[in-house]
Design a protein around this motif. Structure first.
Motif, PDB file in Angstrom:
ATOM      1  N   UNK A  71       0.835  -1.195   0.000  1.00 39.14           N
ATOM      2  CA  UNK A  71       0.000   0.000   0.000  1.00 39.14           C
ATOM      3  C   UNK A  71       0.874   1.251   0.000  1.00 39.14           C
ATOM      4  N   UNK A  72       0.687   2.119  -1.007  1.00 45.62           N
ATOM      5  CA  UNK A  72       1.520   3.312  -1.165  1.00 45.62           C
ATOM      6  C   UNK A  72       0.637   4.487  -1.568  1.00 45.62           C
ATOM      7  N   UNK A  73       0.781   5.599  -0.893  1.00 43.28           N
ATOM      8  CA  UNK A  73      -0.004   6.786  -1.203  1.00 43.28           C
ATOM      9  C   UNK A  73       0.313   7.307  -2.595  1.00 43.28           C
ATOM     10  N   UNK A  74      -0.698   7.850  -3.271  1.00 45.05           N
ATOM     11  CA  UNK A  74      -0.457   8.431  -4.589  1.00 45.05           C
ATOM     12  C   UNK A  74       0.457   9.653  -4.497  1.00 45.05           C
ATOM     13  N   UNK A  75       0.550  10.248  -3.312  1.00 41.64           N
ATOM     14  CA  UNK A  75       1.453  11.380  -3.136  1.00 41.64           C
ATOM     15  C   UNK A  75       2.919  10.949  -3.153  1.00 41.64           C
TER      16      UNK A  75
END
Length: 256
Positions: free
Chosen positions: A164-168
């Protein structure tokens, strides 16, 4: 005091009381958006007064906020902080709907026929994803795209590891990780595709019409908000359709 004076005093008090109470129509409605090529026109509409023009027409105020984390914007909408929010069809079903928020799809901005994709540094096909760590915004449209790509190529999610990785953060992570594999959307997708050694192995053009990019509004929101947002969107689209180079350049700059 005679009855005429009493009546006059009563009417004066009523007028003063009414004037002291802000009209419901003047309520500020909060709308949030996040960076995605198909949603950048909202920023243009706001910065060029189009959104205000349509809000004024219906006697309301609209405050448009940019949220740099896509899923967080939907969470804020679901929590009641915003009256409207941009999101994809599957994310509307998996976050606000599950959270009990009654929503209406106000505008279908576009279909993501190529605006979402999977990019690898190690491999040249979907089958090469096997055994790799795939970075994406978990339980979002990116997760959906990956699942469709895997199923169309005889693989399952158990064949890889989802991170899981933020789009930011996902664009920077791809650049710095020599073995990076990501699922993301434009404009981030364009930047990671251009990294040396990167290969686009799957994009949403392979599943045309499945990913819809929407403006979603609370069903209970007043018609004035719905009409103002719709009017502002289609006026902005008309400017773009008229081949207004300045508008397109401005939107491209926002997306960069």
């Amino acid at each position: 005091m005679n009855r005429f004076n009493i009546l006059a005093s009563t009417l004066l008090c009523a007028v003063m009381l009414f004037a002291a109470v802000p009209a419901e129509a003047a309520k500020t409605h909060r709308v949030c958006w996040s960076h995605y090529t198909g949603w950048e026109p909202w920023a243009y509409a706001d910065e060029h007064g189009i959104l205000k023009k349509w809000a004024d027409k219906y006697g309301i105020q609209i405050k448009l906020d940019l949220i740099n984390d896509y899923v967080e914007s939907i969470n804020l909408y679901t929590a009641g902080k915003y009256d409207a929010c941009v999101m994809t069809n599957m994310d509307a079903l998996t976050i606000p709907a599950v959270g009990g928020v009654d929503s209406t799809v106000l505008i279908i901005g576009d279909y993501s026929n190529g605006n979402d994709g999977i990019v690898l540094k190690r491999g040249t096909s979907v089958k090469d994803m096997k055994g790799q760590k795939i970075k994406l915004v978990e339980l979002s449209v990116s997760h959906y795209l990956m699942s469709r790509a895997l199923s169309m190529n005889g693989l399952a999610e158990r064949d890889l590891t989802v991170v899981n990785t933020s789009d930011a953060d996902i664009g920077t992570v791809f650049i710095t990780d020599k073995d990076a594999a990501v699922v993301t959307w434009n404009p981030i997708l364009m930047s990671v595709r251009n990294v040396k050694g990167a290969t686009l192995v799957f994009d949403s053009s392979k599943i045309p019409g499945e990913i819809l990019d929407l403006m979603v509004v609370k069903t209970a929101a007043p018609d004035s908000l719905k009409k103002a947002l719709t009017g502002a969107w289609y006026e902005t689209m008309a400017i773009m359709s008229a081949k207004d180079a300045r508008a397109k350049e401005a939107i491209a700059f926002m997306a960069a």
